[in-house]
Scaffold this motif. Sequence first.
Motif, PDB file in Angstrom:
ATOM      1  N   THR A 262      37.789  28.465  34.248  1.00  0.00           N
ATOM      2  CA  THR A 262      39.062  28.204  34.784  1.00  0.00           C
ATOM      3  C   THR A 262      40.103  28.541  33.701  1.00  0.00           C
ATOM      4  O   THR A 262      39.685  28.328  32.578  1.00  0.00           O
TER       5      THR A 262
ATOM      6  N   LEU B 278      43.954  33.465  41.670  1.00  0.00           N
ATOM      7  CA  LEU B 278      42.608  33.593  41.556  1.00  0.00           C
ATOM      8  C   LEU B 278      41.860  34.800  41.899  1.00  0.00           C
ATOM      9  O   LEU B 278      42.097  35.341  43.041  1.00  0.00           O
TER      10      LEU B 278
ATOM     11  N   CYS C  76      36.580  37.186  36.594  1.00  0.00           N
ATOM     12  CA  CYS C  76      37.134  35.928  35.666  1.00  0.00           C
ATOM     13  C   CYS C  76      37.371  36.457  34.365  1.00  0.00           C
ATOM     14  O   CYS C  76      36.619  36.969  33.757  1.00  0.00           O
TER      15      CYS C  76
END
Length: 145
Positions: free
Chosen positions: A97, A23, A131
């Motif tokens: 995500t 992550l 991200c």
Amino acid sequence: MNIHTATAADIPDILALLKASALPVAGIEQHVETTLIARDNQKIVGCAAVEVYGQAGLLRSVAVEAERRGEGLGERLTKGALEMARKRGVRDIYLLTTTASHFFPRFGFTAIPRAELDPALEQSEELRGACPASALAMRAVLLTP
Ligand SMILES: CC(C)(COP(=O)(O)OP(=O)(O)OC[C@H]1O[C@@H](n2cnc3c(N)ncnc32)[C@H](O)[C@@H]1OP(=O)(O)O)[C@@H](O)C(=O)NCCC(=O)NCCS
């Protein structure tokens, strides 16, 4: 299992857990006060953080150590983080995500087009760079009590 708010001293362990979970780590140091950690025998085995931008929030860094998954820790941490966001006045909470789009609907999250992310979230380092553009955006509305 002890779930509580992180302090600056926890940052190295949180970074290690995020890296092990693949992550993004960018910007997490700035949000320690709104990061929850789960500890077992001193060891950090899970975390979940929110970034608060007025009435908009970003849920990020939900991670559980690989050997400890499936015990309900991720759910406890996520619920705790959402409660923390609600108490701080967040109405709409978002996340991105690539790996857990099926984990979050149970907490009220639904997929949204990325264009519907609240512009206030552009302040987030995670959102700005870390991200991947391919990540799925999701939103949940936090109800006032
Ligand atoms: C996602 C994650 C935090 C879940 O932690 P966990 O402690 O295993 O979750 P729980 O034990 O609370 O699981 C709750 C439920 O979600 C399910 N679940 C767990 N991870 C899932 C995933 N990636 N996708 C779909 N469902 C998932 C579990 O099977 C369980 O289902 P059940 O209640 O029907 O048995 C953990 O898998 C993880 O750290 N993944 C890597 C990091 C990541 O992808 N984080 C999310 C992006 S921010």
